[in-house]
Design an enzyme around this catalytic site. Sequence first.
Site, PDB file in Angstrom:
ATOM      1  N   THR A 141      -4.825   6.547 -42.581  1.00  0.00           N
ATOM      2  CA  THR A 141      -5.973   6.042 -43.336  1.00  0.00           C
ATOM      3  C   THR A 141      -7.203   5.925 -42.450  1.00  0.00           C
ATOM      4  O   THR A 141      -7.172   5.229 -41.434  1.00  0.00           O
ATOM      5  CB  THR A 141      -5.670   4.641 -43.910  1.00  0.00           C
ATOM      6  OG1 THR A 141      -5.186   3.795 -42.851  1.00  0.00           O
ATOM      7  CG2 THR A 141      -4.627   4.702 -45.010  1.00  0.00           C
ATOM      8  N   LYS A 180      -2.410  -2.857 -36.568  1.00  0.00           N
ATOM      9  CA  LYS A 180      -1.433  -2.011 -35.877  1.00  0.00           C
ATOM     10  C   LYS A 180      -1.452  -2.321 -34.389  1.00  0.00           C
ATOM     11  O   LYS A 180      -2.482  -2.175 -33.742  1.00  0.00           O
ATOM     12  CB  LYS A 180      -1.752  -0.533 -36.130  1.00  0.00           C
ATOM     13  CG  LYS A 180      -1.701  -0.151 -37.606  1.00  0.00           C
ATOM     14  CD  LYS A 180      -2.207   1.242 -37.878  1.00  0.00           C
ATOM     15  CE  LYS A 180      -2.162   1.576 -39.364  1.00  0.00           C
ATOM     16  NZ  LYS A 180      -2.688   2.919 -39.677  1.00  0.00           N
ATOM     17  N   SER A 187     -11.181   8.649 -35.389  1.00  0.00           N
ATOM     18  CA  SER A 187     -10.247   7.703 -34.799  1.00  0.00           C
ATOM     19  C   SER A 187     -10.880   7.085 -33.550  1.00  0.00           C
ATOM     20  O   SER A 187     -11.272   7.802 -32.618  1.00  0.00           O
ATOM     21  CB  SER A 187      -8.942   8.402 -34.416  1.00  0.00           C
ATOM     22  OG  SER A 187      -8.216   7.649 -33.471  1.00  0.00           O
ATOM     23  N   ARG A 188     -10.956   5.763 -33.516  1.00  0.00           N
ATOM     24  CA  ARG A 188     -11.522   5.098 -32.344  1.00  0.00           C
ATOM     25  C   ARG A 188     -10.662   5.333 -31.102  1.00  0.00           C
ATOM     26  O   ARG A 188     -11.174   5.406 -29.988  1.00  0.00           O
ATOM     27  CB  ARG A 188     -11.673   3.598 -32.618  1.00  0.00           C
ATOM     28  CG  ARG A 188     -12.827   3.275 -33.566  1.00  0.00           C
ATOM     29  CD  ARG A 188     -12.822   1.843 -34.016  1.00  0.00           C
ATOM     30  NE  ARG A 188     -11.706   1.570 -34.921  1.00  0.00           N
ATOM     31  CZ  ARG A 188     -11.550   0.434 -35.590  1.00  0.00           C
ATOM     32  NH1 ARG A 188     -12.435  -0.540 -35.451  1.00  0.00           N
ATOM     33  NH2 ARG A 188     -10.522   0.249 -36.396  1.00  0.00           N
ATOM     34  N   ASP A 244       0.568   9.251 -39.837  1.00  0.00           N
ATOM     35  CA  ASP A 244      -0.513   8.534 -39.158  1.00  0.00           C
ATOM     36  C   ASP A 244      -0.783   9.134 -37.783  1.00  0.00           C
ATOM     37  O   ASP A 244      -1.927   9.205 -37.328  1.00  0.00           O
ATOM     38  CB  ASP A 244      -0.125   7.058 -39.027  1.00  0.00           C
ATOM     39  CG  ASP A 244      -1.338   6.134 -38.966  1.00  0.00           C
ATOM     40  OD1 ASP A 244      -2.471   6.630 -38.999  1.00  0.00           O
ATOM     41  OD2 ASP A 244      -1.131   4.904 -38.898  1.00  0.00           O
ATOM     42  N   VAL A 303     -12.933  -1.918 -31.872  1.00  0.00           N
ATOM     43  CA  VAL A 303     -11.689  -2.119 -31.134  1.00  0.00           C
ATOM     44  C   VAL A 303     -10.806  -0.879 -31.246  1.00  0.00           C
ATOM     45  O   VAL A 303     -10.464  -0.445 -32.336  1.00  0.00           O
ATOM     46  CB  VAL A 303     -10.933  -3.351 -31.670  1.00  0.00           C
ATOM     47  CG1 VAL A 303      -9.610  -3.516 -30.939  1.00  0.00           C
ATOM     48  CG2 VAL A 303     -11.790  -4.606 -31.517  1.00  0.00           C
ATOM     49  N   THR A 314      -4.502  10.477 -36.615  1.00  0.00           N
ATOM     50  CA  THR A 314      -5.191   9.771 -35.546  1.00  0.00           C
ATOM     51  C   THR A 314      -5.377  10.639 -34.311  1.00  0.00           C
ATOM     52  O   THR A 314      -6.310  10.428 -33.542  1.00  0.00           O
ATOM     53  CB  THR A 314      -4.392   8.496 -35.170  1.00  0.00           C
ATOM     54  OG1 THR A 314      -4.053   7.791 -36.356  1.00  0.00           O
ATOM     55  CG2 THR A 314      -5.201   7.589 -34.281  1.00  0.00           C
ATOM     56  N   LYS A 343       1.303   5.274 -32.377  1.00  0.00           N
ATOM     57  CA  LYS A 343       0.398   6.414 -32.586  1.00  0.00           C
ATOM     58  C   LYS A 343      -0.976   6.152 -31.987  1.00  0.00           C
ATOM     59  O   LYS A 343      -1.676   7.096 -31.590  1.00  0.00           O
ATOM     60  CB  LYS A 343       0.303   6.750 -34.079  1.00  0.00           C
ATOM     61  CG  LYS A 343      -0.270   5.648 -34.959  1.00  0.00           C
ATOM     62  CD  LYS A 343      -1.763   5.716 -35.144  1.00  0.00           C
ATOM     63  CE  LYS A 343      -2.289   4.557 -35.954  1.00  0.00           C
ATOM     64  NZ  LYS A 343      -3.764   4.621 -36.144  1.00  0.00           N
ATOM     65  N   TRP A 358     -11.723  -1.460 -41.798  1.00  0.00           N
ATOM     66  CA  TRP A 358     -10.483  -1.363 -42.557  1.00  0.00           C
ATOM     67  C   TRP A 358     -10.336  -2.531 -43.526  1.00  0.00           C
ATOM     68  O   TRP A 358      -9.929  -2.359 -44.669  1.00  0.00           O
ATOM     69  CB  TRP A 358      -9.317  -1.270 -41.601  1.00  0.00           C
ATOM     70  CG  TRP A 358      -7.958  -1.047 -42.193  1.00  0.00           C
ATOM     71  CD1 TRP A 358      -6.793  -1.601 -41.774  1.00  0.00           C
ATOM     72  CD2 TRP A 358      -7.588  -0.180 -43.295  1.00  0.00           C
ATOM     73  NE1 TRP A 358      -5.728  -1.151 -42.527  1.00  0.00           N
ATOM     74  CE2 TRP A 358      -6.190  -0.270 -43.474  1.00  0.00           C
ATOM     75  CE3 TRP A 358      -8.314   0.664 -44.143  1.00  0.00           C
ATOM     76  CZ2 TRP A 358      -5.505   0.423 -44.465  1.00  0.00           C
ATOM     77  CZ3 TRP A 358      -7.625   1.363 -45.131  1.00  0.00           C
ATOM     78  CH2 TRP A 358      -6.254   1.248 -45.291  1.00  0.00           C
ATOM     79  N   GLU A 384      -7.308  -0.199 -30.717  1.00  0.00           N
ATOM     80  CA  GLU A 384      -6.105  -1.004 -30.521  1.00  0.00           C
ATOM     81  C   GLU A 384      -5.154  -0.392 -29.499  1.00  0.00           C
ATOM     82  O   GLU A 384      -4.427  -1.106 -28.805  1.00  0.00           O
ATOM     83  CB  GLU A 384      -5.370  -1.198 -31.853  1.00  0.00           C
ATOM     84  CG  GLU A 384      -6.043  -2.163 -32.810  1.00  0.00           C
ATOM     85  CD  GLU A 384      -5.842  -3.627 -32.424  1.00  0.00           C
ATOM     86  OE1 GLU A 384      -5.327  -3.902 -31.313  1.00  0.00           O
ATOM     87  OE2 GLU A 384      -6.210  -4.496 -33.225  1.00  0.00           O
TER      88      GLU A 384
END
Length: 329
Positions: free
Chosen positions: A134, A104, A250-251, A240, A275, A244, A187, A14, A277
């Site tokens: 994003t 985030k 999306s991780r 978002d 990571v 996600t 989210k 990012w 988050e």
Amino acid sequence: MTIEKLAIIGGGAWGTALAQVAATGGRETLLWAIEDDVVTAINRIHQNPVYLKGIALSPAIRATSNFSELSGCDAWLVVTPAQHMRAVLSRAPCPNMPLILCSKGIEEGSGLMLHEVAHSVCPSSPVAVLSGPTFAHEVAAGLPTAVTLACEDEALGAVLRDRIALPTFRTYLSSDVAGAEVGGAVKNVLAIACGVVEGRGLGQNARAALIARGFAEMTRFGMAMGAKRETLAGLSGLGDLVLTCSSESSRNFSLGKAIGEGRNPAELMTDRRTVAEGAYTAPVLHRVANERGIDMPIVAAVDDLLKGSAGIDGVLEQMMARPPRPEAH
């Protein structure tokens, strides 16, 4: 105020994508990364093969691991992992330097939102929040994207918006800093839950229901934190959330999917270069919600799964057995 030279703090996917945005048109952009291999690759071959493989980066981006070089920039875009933001900002030349927070999450130890962390470390620095649906690889490739830039100072917000806005990176201004942050933090946790549904093969109906009920939890939490309902229903909240919760890019979703497939959460979280988050946000979000009396059963379920204190089947049965209630609650 003139904002020209930007520093991007964080050389992950990012951060690198935002550096690409900031450097459009050949504008000098400084990217700080802690990893020597990332710095070397960006400066030598104009790529970040560690975090953003296959994307050609602007030659106007220069990478550094020397923190002192950042003092010559007009503003910082802070893209460090949420739990490291305080430590990074403590090294900042704070007076009057605008900080745009692009991470985030919620600080685990204090329970503070990230804009509150920034204000506590750099009390004289204006703070803005950039958030929205994003995926870094799409932004870096120049695909159409829309985001929210929340700033309490409307005039500063307009200057910052004009510096980073592009035809393919549409930036909507808001004054609701808390709302923009709540959406981005909550989210991630809900995306883990949606990934579990996918990994468990529970179907699209279940995922849609989870997104809708998760948005209700986000709204309850956001309103309690002083957010505006329209912000939570906008790009940085619902927008978002939908992105996600719907893609393995999306991780957080990918982490949940692997858990749903039966893999051990602790083992999945050992890779510090990717990571998720939401895994760090879930326990503090659950704790803060309990302290404030906010009902967030999906968040609680994700926290239990990540801690290993409950199995997937048990958590699902418990959620489905909750007493019926009006949908508005």
